[in-house]
Design a protein around this motif. Structure first.
Motif, PDB file in Angstrom:
ATOM      1  N   LEU A  13     -14.722 -25.629 -14.949  1.00 27.83           N
ATOM      2  CA  LEU A  13     -15.383 -25.359 -13.671  1.00 27.83           C
ATOM      3  C   LEU A  13     -14.980 -26.397 -12.627  1.00 27.83           C
ATOM      4  CD1 LEU A  13     -17.976 -23.385 -12.761  1.00 27.83           C
ATOM      5  CD2 LEU A  13     -18.869 -25.664 -12.370  1.00 27.83           C
ATOM      6  N   GLN A  14     -14.924 -27.654 -13.029  1.00 35.60           N
ATOM      7  CA  GLN A  14     -14.537 -28.707 -12.092  1.00 35.60           C
ATOM      8  C   GLN A  14     -13.075 -28.570 -11.677  1.00 35.60           C
ATOM      9  OE1 GLN A  14     -16.569 -30.879 -10.497  1.00 35.60           O
ATOM     10  NE2 GLN A  14     -14.740 -31.254  -9.299  1.00 35.60           N
ATOM     11  N   ALA A  15     -12.222 -28.113 -12.577  1.00 34.81           N
ATOM     12  CA  ALA A  15     -10.814 -27.898 -12.237  1.00 34.81           C
ATOM     13  C   ALA A  15     -10.679 -26.823 -11.163  1.00 34.81           C
ATOM     14  CB  ALA A  15     -10.017 -27.516 -13.485  1.00 34.81           C
ATOM     15  N   VAL A  16     -11.445 -25.753 -11.284  1.00 32.05           N
ATOM     16  CA  VAL A  16     -11.417 -24.691 -10.273  1.00 32.05           C
ATOM     17  C   VAL A  16     -11.934 -25.230  -8.948  1.00 32.05           C
ATOM     18  CG1 VAL A  16     -12.344 -22.439  -9.601  1.00 32.05           C
ATOM     19  CG2 VAL A  16     -11.600 -22.814 -11.949  1.00 32.05           C
ATOM     20  N   ARG A  17     -13.020 -25.978  -8.994  1.00 32.43           N
ATOM     21  CA  ARG A  17     -13.576 -26.548  -7.764  1.00 32.43           C
ATOM     22  C   ARG A  17     -12.561 -27.452  -7.068  1.00 32.43           C
ATOM     23  NH1 ARG A  17     -19.627 -28.808  -8.272  1.00 32.43           N
ATOM     24  NH2 ARG A  17     -19.238 -29.017  -6.052  1.00 32.43           N
ATOM     25  N   SER A  18     -11.875 -28.281  -7.837  1.00 34.30           N
ATOM     26  CA  SER A  18     -10.883 -29.192  -7.264  1.00 34.30           C
ATOM     27  C   SER A  18      -9.750 -28.435  -6.587  1.00 34.30           C
ATOM     28  CB  SER A  18     -10.322 -30.114  -8.350  1.00 34.30           C
ATOM     29  OG  SER A  18     -11.320 -30.952  -8.844  1.00 34.30           O
ATOM     30  N   GLU A  19      -9.273 -27.380  -7.231  1.00 28.97           N
ATOM     31  CA  GLU A  19      -8.189 -26.580  -6.648  1.00 28.97           C
ATOM     32  C   GLU A  19      -8.644 -25.860  -5.382  1.00 28.97           C
ATOM     33  OE1 GLU A  19      -4.843 -26.223  -7.321  1.00 28.97           O
ATOM     34  OE2 GLU A  19      -5.248 -27.976  -8.566  1.00 28.97           O
ATOM     35  N   LEU A  20      -9.845 -25.307  -5.419  1.00 30.70           N
ATOM     36  CA  LEU A  20     -10.367 -24.633  -4.224  1.00 30.70           C
ATOM     37  C   LEU A  20     -10.524 -25.626  -3.074  1.00 30.70           C
ATOM     38  CD1 LEU A  20     -13.057 -22.265  -5.805  1.00 30.70           C
ATOM     39  CD2 LEU A  20     -10.750 -21.662  -5.044  1.00 30.70           C
ATOM     40  N   ASP A  21     -11.001 -26.828  -3.382  1.00 29.00           N
ATOM     41  CA  ASP A  21     -11.131 -27.864  -2.356  1.00 29.00           C
ATOM     42  C   ASP A  21      -9.765 -28.229  -1.782  1.00 29.00           C
ATOM     43  OD1 ASP A  21     -13.898 -28.054  -2.563  1.00 29.00           O
ATOM     44  OD2 ASP A  21     -13.832 -29.727  -3.983  1.00 29.00           O
ATOM     45  N   ALA A  22      -8.773 -28.390  -2.654  1.00 30.40           N
ATOM     46  CA  ALA A  22      -7.429 -28.766  -2.213  1.00 30.40           C
ATOM     47  C   ALA A  22      -6.814 -27.709  -1.302  1.00 30.40           C
ATOM     48  CB  ALA A  22      -6.532 -29.008  -3.421  1.00 30.40           C
ATOM     49  N   LEU A  23      -7.152 -26.448  -1.535  1.00 29.61           N
ATOM     50  CA  LEU A  23      -6.614 -25.351  -0.728  1.00 29.61           C
ATOM     51  C   LEU A  23      -7.528 -24.971   0.443  1.00 29.61           C
ATOM     52  CD1 LEU A  23      -5.329 -23.133  -3.669  1.00 29.61           C
ATOM     53  CD2 LEU A  23      -3.938 -24.466  -2.069  1.00 29.61           C
ATOM     54  N   SER A  24      -8.609 -25.723   0.598  1.00 33.26           N
ATOM     55  CA  SER A  24      -9.597 -25.477   1.669  1.00 33.26           C
ATOM     56  C   SER A  24     -10.163 -24.060   1.624  1.00 33.26           C
ATOM     57  CB  SER A  24      -8.990 -25.761   3.045  1.00 33.26           C
ATOM     58  OG  SER A  24      -8.602 -27.105   3.138  1.00 33.26           O
ATOM     59  N   ILE A  25     -10.396 -23.569   0.413  1.00 28.94           N
ATOM     60  CA  ILE A  25     -11.009 -22.254   0.239  1.00 28.94           C
ATOM     61  C   ILE A  25     -12.524 -22.452   0.189  1.00 28.94           C
ATOM     62  CG2 ILE A  25     -11.247 -20.259  -1.294  1.00 28.94           C
ATOM     63  CD1 ILE A  25      -8.354 -20.740  -2.187  1.00 28.94           C
ATOM     64  N   PRO A  26     -13.259 -21.825   1.102  1.00 29.14           N
ATOM     65  CA  PRO A  26     -14.705 -22.054   1.165  1.00 29.14           C
ATOM     66  C   PRO A  26     -15.452 -21.360   0.018  1.00 29.14           C
ATOM     67  CG  PRO A  26     -14.045 -20.439   2.820  1.00 29.14           C
ATOM     68  CD  PRO A  26     -12.793 -20.917   2.162  1.00 29.14           C
ATOM     69  N   VAL A  64      -5.855 -18.738  -8.249  1.00 27.87           N
ATOM     70  CA  VAL A  64      -6.196 -20.101  -8.669  1.00 27.87           C
ATOM     71  C   VAL A  64      -6.959 -20.057  -9.987  1.00 27.87           C
ATOM     72  CG1 VAL A  64      -7.612 -22.121  -8.114  1.00 27.87           C
ATOM     73  CG2 VAL A  64      -6.188 -21.082  -6.345  1.00 27.87           C
ATOM     74  N   VAL A  65      -7.979 -19.207 -10.051  1.00 28.03           N
ATOM     75  CA  VAL A  65      -8.803 -19.086 -11.256  1.00 28.03           C
ATOM     76  C   VAL A  65      -7.967 -18.613 -12.445  1.00 28.03           C
ATOM     77  CG1 VAL A  65     -10.703 -17.803 -12.316  1.00 28.03           C
ATOM     78  CG2 VAL A  65     -10.964 -18.754 -10.031  1.00 28.03           C
ATOM     79  N   ASP A  66      -7.125 -17.610 -12.244  1.00 30.03           N
ATOM     80  CA  ASP A  66      -6.289 -17.097 -13.334  1.00 30.03           C
ATOM     81  C   ASP A  66      -5.366 -18.174 -13.880  1.00 30.03           C
ATOM     82  OD1 ASP A  66      -7.513 -14.650 -13.030  1.00 30.03           O
ATOM     83  OD2 ASP A  66      -5.848 -13.757 -11.889  1.00 30.03           O
ATOM     84  N   GLY A  67      -4.774 -18.969 -13.003  1.00 32.35           N
ATOM     85  CA  GLY A  67      -3.889 -20.043 -13.437  1.00 32.35           C
ATOM     86  C   GLY A  67      -4.621 -21.098 -14.246  1.00 32.35           C
ATOM     87  N   ILE A  68      -5.793 -21.475 -13.794  1.00 30.88           N
ATOM     88  CA  ILE A  68      -6.565 -22.492 -14.517  1.00 30.88           C
ATOM     89  C   ILE A  68      -7.053 -21.960 -15.856  1.00 30.88           C
ATOM     90  CG2 ILE A  68      -8.716 -23.823 -14.452  1.00 30.88           C
ATOM     91  CD1 ILE A  68      -8.095 -24.283 -11.456  1.00 30.88           C
ATOM     92  N   LYS A  69      -7.477 -20.698 -15.893  1.00 30.36           N
ATOM     93  CA  LYS A  69      -7.896 -20.098 -17.163  1.00 30.36           C
ATOM     94  C   LYS A  69      -6.742 -20.091 -18.165  1.00 30.36           C
ATOM     95  CE  LYS A  69     -11.562 -16.851 -15.904  1.00 30.36           C
ATOM     96  NZ  LYS A  69     -11.884 -15.425 -15.777  1.00 30.36           N
TER      97      LYS A  69
END
Length: 109
Positions: A13-26, A64-69
């Protein structure tokens, strides 16, 4: 708003959050502090969820989610073995998925 992701694994979950933050996805986190209610609530109700604030980001966020999964699943499987037994290339001995070294001859996977 659209539900994007939920996991029982805090690291994932934290990995997804970090990637979303890095891409500025709200996004927003639902049940971020609900773990204190476990016992009073079923664990499924207290599990953290990531929700997209703007649905137009869904396609990109899903990638992003698919890649992290995929990365998380392959790391759980033990060097790409995905939980399968393997045969040593040196001595031909069958080894369990938990082993990275052949128990018979000591050769590495």
């Amino acid at each position: 708003m659209k539900k994007l992701f939920s996991s029982e694994h805090a690291f994932e979950l934290q990995a997804v959050r970090s990637e979303l933050d890095a891409l500025s996805i709200p996004y927003m986190v639902k049940n971020e502090f609900a773990s204190g209610a476990l016992g009073e609530l079923p664990w499924q109700e207290a599990q953290q969820e990531l929700w997209l604030v703007d649905d137009t980001w869904f396609h990109r966020a899903s990638k992003v989610v698919d890649g992290i999964k995929a990365n998380f699943a392959s790391s759980q499987g033990g060097k790409g073995q995905e939980g399968r037994e393997w045969v040593c290339s040196s001595c031909g001995e069958e080894n369990g998925s938990a082993f990275e070294v052949c128990w018979q001859c000591g050769d590495a996977l």
